[in-house]
Design a protein around this motif. Structure first.
Motif, PDB file in Angstrom:
ATOM      1  N   TRP A  38     -13.582  14.098  26.180  1.00  0.00           N
ATOM      2  CA  TRP A  38     -13.767  12.896  27.182  1.00  0.00           C
ATOM      3  C   TRP A  38     -12.619  12.113  27.725  1.00  0.00           C
ATOM      4  O   TRP A  38     -11.751  12.169  27.204  1.00  0.00           O
ATOM      5  CB  TRP A  38     -14.641  11.875  26.283  1.00  0.00           C
ATOM      6  N   SER A  40     -12.930   9.220  28.942  1.00  0.00           N
ATOM      7  CA  SER A  40     -13.126   7.564  28.679  1.00  0.00           C
ATOM      8  C   SER A  40     -13.760   7.206  27.363  1.00  0.00           C
ATOM      9  O   SER A  40     -14.715   8.128  26.995  1.00  0.00           O
ATOM     10  CB  SER A  40     -13.701   6.902  29.839  1.00  0.00           C
ATOM     11  N   ARG A  42     -16.197   5.265  27.424  1.00  0.00           N
ATOM     12  CA  ARG A  42     -17.569   5.107  27.827  1.00  0.00           C
ATOM     13  C   ARG A  42     -18.285   6.398  27.434  1.00  0.00           C
ATOM     14  O   ARG A  42     -19.614   6.761  27.264  1.00  0.00           O
ATOM     15  CB  ARG A  42     -17.802   4.810  29.235  1.00  0.00           C
ATOM     16  N   GLN A  43     -17.561   7.568  27.902  1.00  0.00           N
ATOM     17  CA  GLN A  43     -18.274   9.057  27.619  1.00  0.00           C
ATOM     18  C   GLN A  43     -18.369   9.318  26.386  1.00  0.00           C
ATOM     19  O   GLN A  43     -19.467   9.779  26.076  1.00  0.00           O
ATOM     20  CB  GLN A  43     -17.281  10.014  28.291  1.00  0.00           C
ATOM     21  N   LYS A  46     -21.329   7.197  25.038  1.00  0.00           N
ATOM     22  CA  LYS A  46     -22.735   7.749  25.518  1.00  0.00           C
ATOM     23  C   LYS A  46     -23.146   8.919  24.575  1.00  0.00           C
ATOM     24  O   LYS A  46     -24.469   9.027  24.674  1.00  0.00           O
ATOM     25  CB  LYS A  46     -22.763   8.271  26.978  1.00  0.00           C
ATOM     26  N   ALA A  47     -22.210   9.915  24.460  1.00  0.00           N
ATOM     27  CA  ALA A  47     -22.415  10.955  23.667  1.00  0.00           C
ATOM     28  C   ALA A  47     -23.091  10.647  22.347  1.00  0.00           C
ATOM     29  O   ALA A  47     -24.335  11.196  21.775  1.00  0.00           O
ATOM     30  CB  ALA A  47     -21.334  11.947  23.422  1.00  0.00           C
ATOM     31  N   ARG A  78      -9.812   9.837  21.264  1.00  0.00           N
ATOM     32  CA  ARG A  78     -11.274  10.012  21.191  1.00  0.00           C
ATOM     33  C   ARG A  78     -11.852  10.106  19.666  1.00  0.00           C
ATOM     34  O   ARG A  78     -12.849   9.667  19.613  1.00  0.00           O
ATOM     35  CB  ARG A  78     -11.375  11.532  21.567  1.00  0.00           C
TER      36      ARG A  78
END
Length: 289
Positions: A38, A40, A42-43, A46-47, A78
């Motif tokens: 990822w 960001s 946000r990603q 979201k996952a 991450r």
């Protein structure tokens, strides 16, 4: 229990999924190494939100170490993102880390309570990741392990057998000691932890798991070549000891695993007992290479 496995296509991820499939007690949502890169927070968030897991299992770092890829600052970020996402979601976060968070300067197996003291990457970065994870997630646990032995993918076994099959001599260190762990055994251990977490156990803090028998790179290669000699021709001089400077002592990355045993009743299994099967599987996978 629903488990979101990050780096599910790593050697450890594949072994764990095989164990979980046999046992049939947990639902798995896999995310591959590539899909977990990822860019960001946000990603990552979201996952986790999309899967809505009870536990996020992060296997990325042992895969990076086996691959020889440098651990980057973004890899560390991450883990921090995932820890924060787990805290918001009320999920467990289990991070697979490494014995390399220690400098190797102590002669005895490292206890879980000893402070990581690696001065250089990747150990120093992994130690920082562990601290960030605990600061961000109240439901976090770290499992440190030794180098992973796997019949597929990069790592210790591939390094030795690839050179053997190519007829190349490997010059290897015979001073620094460590305790490797077969991927199938590590899968068994993690599955056992997940079982007890699903039953209501709330593990927190640091745990260690690795084989109980120490070796060196040279000693490991000796065992691998002895097993391989049953299936392929092994030339004299396939491995050689790296010359040592006078008075130069070896380092030690053995792990004391008593906290895992006392908390989860999980016992250590020697790696030498399964090396023959791992070598045979590797050679079958590489026929015709």
């Amino acid at each position: 229990m629903l488990v979101l496995i990050i780096a599910a296509d790593s050697a450890t991820g594949a072994a764990l999924r095989a164990v979980l499939a046999r046992w049939g007690r947990h639902e798995v949502v896999p995310i591959t190494v590539a899909a977990s890169r990822w860019k960001s927070e946000r990603q990552a968030k979201k996952a986790v939100r999309r899967a809505a897991p009870a536990c996020v299992l992060d296997l990325r770092f042992t895969h990076l170490l086996a691959s020889g890829d440098p651990v980057q600052e973004l890899d560390c970020a991450r883990a921090h993102w995932l820890a924060k996402a787990c805290e918001r979601a009320g999920a467990e976060y289990l991070l697979l880390s490494s014995a390399c968070v220690f400098s190797g300067s102590l002669p005895h197996p490292y206890r879980e309570q000893e402070t990581p003291d690696a001065a250089e990457p990747p150990g120093s970065l992994l130690a920082a990741v562990e601290a960030q994870v605990f600061a961000a997630c109240s439901r976090a646990a770290v499992l440190r392990t030794g180098p992973v032995i796997a019949s597929a993918g990069p790592g210790l076994l591939d390094d030795v057998l690839r050179a053997l099959l190519a007829g190349e001599t490997r010059v290897l260190d015979d001073r620094d000691s460590f305790c490797p762990v077969p991927s199938a055994d590590l899968g068994r251990v993690i599955a056992g932890m997940l079982d007890q977490m699903a039953a209501g156990a709330e593990p927190r803090g640091v745990f260690h798991y690795a084989s109980p028998d120490r070796t060196t790179l040279y000693g490991f290669a000796e065992a691998v070549i002895a097993a391989a000699s049953q299936f392929v021709a092994v030339a004299d001089g396939a491995i050689a000891r790296e010359p040592a400077e006078a008075g130069e002592g070896g380092r030690n990355w053995a792990l004391d695993c008593r906290d895992l045993r006392d908390t989860f009743a999980i016992k250590q299994v020697p790696w030498r007992g399964v090396i023959g099967d791992a070598v045979r599987a590797y050679l079958v996978n590489h026929q015709g290479d």
